[in-house]
Design a protein around this motif. Structure first.
Motif, PDB file in Angstrom:
ATOM      1  N   CYS A 103       0.887  -1.147  -0.084  1.00 55.62           N
ATOM      2  CA  CYS A 103       0.091  -0.058  -0.081  1.00 55.62           C
ATOM      3  C   CYS A 103       0.815   1.336  -0.004  1.00 55.62           C
ATOM      4  O   CYS A 103       0.340   2.141  -0.663  1.00 55.62           O
ATOM      5  CB  CYS A 103      -0.797  -0.004   1.133  1.00 55.62           C
ATOM      6  SG  CYS A 103      -2.386  -1.329   1.034  1.00 55.62           S
ATOM      7  N   GLN A 107       0.516   3.842  -2.774  1.00 56.45           N
ATOM      8  CA  GLN A 107       0.108   5.342  -2.229  1.00 56.45           C
ATOM      9  C   GLN A 107       1.102   6.405  -2.774  1.00 56.45           C
ATOM     10  O   GLN A 107       0.762   7.313  -3.289  1.00 56.45           O
ATOM     11  CB  GLN A 107      -0.301   5.194  -0.853  1.00 56.45           C
ATOM     12  CG  GLN A 107      -0.674   6.663  -0.556  1.00 56.45           C
ATOM     13  CD  GLN A 107      -1.517   6.473   0.824  1.00 56.45           C
ATOM     14  OE1 GLN A 107      -2.527   6.095   1.069  1.00 56.45           O
ATOM     15  NE2 GLN A 107      -0.793   6.944   1.989  1.00 56.45           N
ATOM     16  N   CYS A 111       0.184   9.435  -5.256  1.00 55.68           N
ATOM     17  CA  CYS A 111      -0.024  10.939  -4.490  1.00 55.68           C
ATOM     18  C   CYS A 111       1.252  11.528  -5.322  1.00 55.68           C
ATOM     19  O   CYS A 111       1.080  12.873  -5.332  1.00 55.68           O
ATOM     20  CB  CYS A 111       0.515  10.684  -3.061  1.00 55.68           C
ATOM     21  SG  CYS A 111      -0.932  10.003  -2.128  1.00 55.68           S
ATOM     22  N   ALA A 187      -5.481   3.394  -1.712  1.00 57.17           N
ATOM     23  CA  ALA A 187      -4.022   3.803  -1.844  1.00 57.17           C
ATOM     24  C   ALA A 187      -3.834   3.966  -3.480  1.00 57.17           C
ATOM     25  O   ALA A 187      -2.918   4.941  -3.710  1.00 57.17           O
ATOM     26  CB  ALA A 187      -3.143   2.661  -1.348  1.00 57.17           C
ATOM     27  N   GLY A 192      -5.753   6.955   0.570  1.00 60.67           N
ATOM     28  CA  GLY A 192      -5.174   6.267   1.762  1.00 60.67           C
ATOM     29  C   GLY A 192      -4.950   7.003   3.062  1.00 60.67           C
ATOM     30  O   GLY A 192      -5.119   8.129   3.060  1.00 60.67           O
ATOM     31  N   ALA A 195      -3.114  10.367   3.002  1.00 56.35           N
ATOM     32  CA  ALA A 195      -2.726  10.657   1.688  1.00 56.35           C
ATOM     33  C   ALA A 195      -2.810  12.060   1.243  1.00 56.35           C
ATOM     34  O   ALA A 195      -2.027  12.620   0.131  1.00 56.35           O
ATOM     35  CB  ALA A 195      -3.690   9.928   0.581  1.00 56.35           C
ATOM     36  N   SER A 247       4.897   7.121   4.959  1.00 57.02           N
ATOM     37  CA  SER A 247       3.606   6.176   4.749  1.00 57.02           C
ATOM     38  C   SER A 247       3.651   4.516   5.502  1.00 57.02           C
ATOM     39  O   SER A 247       2.620   4.128   5.841  1.00 57.02           O
ATOM     40  CB  SER A 247       3.483   5.734   3.016  1.00 57.02           C
ATOM     41  OG  SER A 247       2.382   4.910   2.964  1.00 57.02           O
TER      42      SER A 247
END
Length: 333
Positions: A103, A107, A111, A187, A192, A195, A247
């Motif tokens: 994840c 993510q 992002c 994600a 997520g 995020a 993260s």
């Protein structure tokens, strides 16, 4: 006022002399107070870790021995082994790494693309959408937990349609609860855990890069996506690592989102949250037996040590790059 003597020396008045003496005294005293402040902060931060290590390797009888403070009198690995068995440590660690690392990678990618779009492109509704990103930072997960659960449980409203077309058996297979998709889909869509903050960090970093880098890539025939891959990502490597580490920590420590979508102790945070009942089943054969917190403290501290050790190892290995990423990312300046 300063006066000059016949020999050319500057004569200071009383106020200036007092100021210089005060400044010299502060220069001598400040390092001592700085040491006290740093030592106090280190003690506050390291005390729980030192206590966890001390408890994880001491025998149960040492808890009732008033002479044992930090160093165990009876060194043993039994507490650690029992805790690992209660946590089903290796399976839980594998599940956590699968959700956590996967994840986090997904993510960070989503992002980064989103932050690059906000930093470098102009489009209608840009300010409105970025305002929504800011709301992602401000609004807690508890606010959207029920809509998210409903969406995953009923496959975003499509489950009744699938039931009408293919029957109940087919519809039941489209229930995403207790599957990794409940963590991977948010994600993948840059929605997520934390995020919004990651998008903001990437936006700030990409805004600080020279526009000439993109212009040169466009002259070489690169489109926006290839420019992002070949020019922006290499220049933002430290920021990618920083956001990835953030993260990993957030996913590792999360238990609220995980407990919403998982009914089993699939992650390290969930196992640690329910460690008391797991210990009772492992040590006493029943999760309902009454055991005081004092009697469980060694196993609980050992569980905390096992949960935090992978993060400590990761930070130790990547500390240099993490510090560099903090200095170069949008978190400072």
């Amino acid at each position: 006022m300063q006066e000059t003597t016949q020999t050319g020396e500057i004569k200071l008045d009383k106020a200036e002399i007092a100021y210089i003496r005060k400044k010299k005294a502060m220069e001598k005293v400040w390092p001592f107070f700085r040491f006290l402040i740093l030592f106090s902060l280190c003690f506050i931060i390291l005390y729980p870790l030192i206590y966890m290590v001390s408890c994880a390797f001491r025998a149960q009888e040492d808890m009732s021995d008033p002479t044992v403070m930090w160093i165990p009198r009876h060194f043993t690995l039994k507490i650690l082994q029992q805790t690992m068995n209660a946590m089903d440590f290796w399976k839980t660690l594998g599940n956590t790494l699968f959700l956590n690392i996967g994840c986090s990678l997904v993510q960070v990618a989503s992002c980064a693309i989103t932050g690059y779009g906000f930093a470098r492109f102009r489009f209608k509704g840009k300010n409105l959408l970025f305002g929504i990103v800011m709301m992602m930072i401000l609004v807690p997960n508890q606010i959207i937990a029920i809509p998210q659960y409903t969406g995953f449980r009923y496959f975003f409203g499509l489950q009744p349609i699938i039931r009408d077309l293919f029957g109940n058996a087919a519809a039941s297979s489209f229930n995403l609860i207790d599957t990794p998709w409940t963590m991977y889909l948010p994600a993948l869509t840059a929605n997520g855990i934390r995020a919004g903050l990651m998008i903001f960090i990437f936006r700030q970093f990409f805004k600080g890069l020279p526009k000439e880098l993109e212009d040169a890539a466009y002259l070489d025939g690169c489109g926006p996506f290839m420019t992002f891959l070949k020019v922006m990502i290499p220049n933002a490597a430290s920021s990618f690592l920083t956001v990835f580490l953030f993260s990993v920590v957030w996913y590792w420590n999360d238990y609220y989102v995980s407990s919403t979508f998982f009914t089993e102790n699939a992650t390290m945070a969930l196992m640690l949250k329910n460690l008391s009942s797991e210990l009772k089943k492992e040590l006493f054969g029943s999760a309902t037996v009454h055991v005081s917190a004092r009697d469980q403290i060694l196993w609980m501290e050992a569980g905390c040590l096992l949960a935090v050790t992978p993060l400590l190892l990761m930070y130790t290995l990547l500390q240099k790059y993490f510090t560099e990423g903090i200095e170069r990312s949008g978190l400072v300046g």
